[in-house]
Design an enzyme around this catalytic site. Structure first.
Site, PDB file in Angstrom:
ATOM      1  N   SER A 200      12.025   6.205 109.477  1.00 12.86           N
ATOM      2  CA  SER A 200      11.215   5.275 108.470  1.00 12.86           C
ATOM      3  C   SER A 200      10.906   4.018 109.039  1.00 12.86           C
ATOM      4  O   SER A 200      11.218   3.277 109.573  1.00 12.86           O
ATOM      5  CB  SER A 200      12.042   5.193 107.361  1.00 12.86           C
ATOM      6  OG  SER A 200      12.796   6.386 106.831  1.00 12.86           O
TER       7      SER A 200
HETATM    8  N1  SAH Z   1      16.824   7.800 107.225  1.00 13.74           N
HETATM    9  C1  SAH Z   1      16.185   7.967 108.364  1.00 13.74           C
HETATM   10  C2  SAH Z   1      14.849   8.681 108.298  1.00 13.74           C
HETATM   11  C3  SAH Z   1      14.896  10.114 108.671  1.00 13.74           C
HETATM   12  S1  SAH Z   1      13.460  11.237 107.928  1.00 13.74           S
HETATM   13  C4  SAH Z   1      15.990   6.996 109.497  1.00 13.74           C
HETATM   14  O1  SAH Z   1      16.509   5.921 109.227  1.00 13.74           O
HETATM   15  O2  SAH Z   1      15.522   7.061 110.345  1.00 13.74           O
HETATM   16  C5  SAH Z   1      14.330  12.050 106.862  1.00 13.74           C
HETATM   17  C6  SAH Z   1      15.610  12.961 107.300  1.00 13.74           C
HETATM   18  O3  SAH Z   1      15.877  13.951 106.306  1.00 13.74           O
HETATM   19  C7  SAH Z   1      15.027  13.966 108.469  1.00 13.74           C
HETATM   20  O4  SAH Z   1      16.216  13.711 109.482  1.00 13.74           O
HETATM   21  C8  SAH Z   1      15.583  15.206 108.041  1.00 13.74           C
HETATM   22  O5  SAH Z   1      16.187  16.259 108.680  1.00 13.74           O
HETATM   23  C9  SAH Z   1      16.253  14.995 106.672  1.00 13.74           C
HETATM   24  N2  SAH Z   1      16.680  15.950 105.557  1.00 13.74           N
HETATM   25  C10 SAH Z   1      15.514  16.672 104.989  1.00 13.74           C
HETATM   26  N3  SAH Z   1      15.920  17.428 104.007  1.00 13.74           N
HETATM   27  C11 SAH Z   1      17.468  17.104 104.039  1.00 13.74           C
HETATM   28  C12 SAH Z   1      18.509  17.617 103.127  1.00 13.74           C
HETATM   29  N4  SAH Z   1      18.282  18.598 102.290  1.00 13.74           N
HETATM   30  N5  SAH Z   1      19.638  17.329 103.442  1.00 13.74           N
HETATM   31  C13 SAH Z   1      19.910  16.340 104.291  1.00 13.74           C
HETATM   32  N6  SAH Z   1      18.911  15.929 104.910  1.00 13.74           N
HETATM   33  C14 SAH Z   1      17.565  16.112 104.992  1.00 13.74           C
END
Ligand code: SAH
Length: 218
Positions: free
Chosen positions: A69
Site C-alpha cells: 500500500s
Molecule cells: N497491507 C499490505 C498490502 C497488501 S495488498 C501491505 O502493507 O503491504 C492486499 C492484500 O490482501 C494482498 O496481499 C492479498 O493477497 C490480500 N487479500 C485479498 N483478499 C484476501 C482475503 N480474503 N483474506 C486475506 N487476505 C486477502
C-alpha cells in the site's frame, strides 16, 4: 563495507524524513502515526530492485498481482481509526508483505494480520523478523471470515476492496470498535463502520483504489 552500509542507512534516513514531510503536507496530522511510519524501514519490505523507490508515495508491486500500500493511504486509514482513541486489539485483513502490520505494531501491542496467499505470508514473516518485530501474529486465512479464534477486535483494517461488507467482520468488532474498509468493484471508497450500542454506523470517506478482496486460500 561498514561505510557502504552506513551510507545506505543515511540515504534511507533522509528519504524517510522527506516522506514524512510529504505526508504532513498531504494532511496527515496524527504525530503518532507519522512517527510510526518513520520508524518502519519500507525499503526492506519491497523487492531489492524497487528499494530505491520505497519512500516515494506510491503503491509498489509485491508479486502475485498484489501491491504494497501507498504510505499516504496507510497513514490516512490508521489516522481515521485512531481518531479520539487508541487502536487496541487490531486485525488487519490482507497482510501482503507485512508493511502495514509493522506500522500498526508501532501503535498498539496486539496486532493480528491474515493473508490468503501463502508465499506472501511467508514473505511477511521474513520481513517482520528482519526488523525484529515479533508482536504481529500472522495467520494464513481467508479474511472474509475474520479471525474468530482471536475475536473480538477494537479495530479492523482491510487492505483489499470488498464488494460488500463481510458479515463476519461486523460480528467480530467490539462495542465501540471501528472498522475501515475499501468498498466497491469499479469505483471504490473507504467506508468507516463503528459499532455502537444502537447499531452499526457507517460513514463514507475518500475514493481509493485497492486490489480486490478475494475468497478462499491460495
Ligand atoms: N497491507 C499490505 C498490502 C497488501 S495488498 C501491505 O502493507 O503491504 C492486499 C492484500 O490482501 C494482498 O496481499 C492479498 O493477497 C490480500 N487479500 C485479498 N483478499 C484476501 C482475503 N480474503 N483474506 C486475506 N487476505 C486477502
Amino acid at each position: 563495507m561498514t561505510r557502504v552500509v552506513s551510507g545506505v542507512g543515511m540515504t534511507s534516513q533522509r528519504t524517510r524524513k522527506r516522506m514524512i514531510d510529504r505526508l504532513r503536507e498531504e494532511g496527515i496530522r496524527d504525530e503518532r502515526v507519522l512517527a510510526a511510519i518513520a520508524a518502519v524501514p519500507r525499503h526492506l519490505f519491497v523487492e531489492e530492485a524497487l528499494a530505491s523507490r520505497a519512500y516515494e508515495d506510491s503503491a509498489l508491486p509485491l508479486g502475485f498481482s498484489q501491491t504494497i500500500s501507498q504510505p499516504f493511504i496507510v497513514a490516512r486509514m490508521i489516522e481515521v481509526l485512531r481518531e479520539g482513541r487508541e487502536l487496541g486489539k487490531t486485525l488487519e485483513i490482507g497482510a501482503g508483505c507485512g508493511y502495514q502490520a509493522a506500522v500498526l505494531a508501532q501503535l498498539t501491542s496486539e496486532v493480528y494480520a491474515v493473508e490468503r496467499i501463502e508465499p506472501l505470508l511467508a514473505k511477511a514473516k521474513l520481513n517482520l523478523r528482519a526488523i525484529q518485530q515479533f508482536k504481529v501474529r500472522l495467520k494464513y486465512a481467508d479474511g472474509n471470515l475474520g479471525l474468530p479464534e482471536a475475536a473480538p477486535f477494537d479495530t479492523i483494517i482491510v487492505a483489499a476492496a470488498a464488494s460488500s461488507v463481510p458479515k463476519a467482520l461486523l460480528q467480530q468488532l467490539t462495542l465501540g470498535g471501528k472498522m475501515l474498509l475499501p468498498l466497491g468493484t469499479g469505483d471504490q471508497f473507504l467506508l468507516l463502520v463503528e459499532r455502537r450500542a444502537e447499531g452499526y454506523v457507517e460513514t463514507r470517506l475518500d475514493s481509493v483504489r485497492f486490489v480486490p478482496l478475494l475468497s478462499g486460500l491460495e
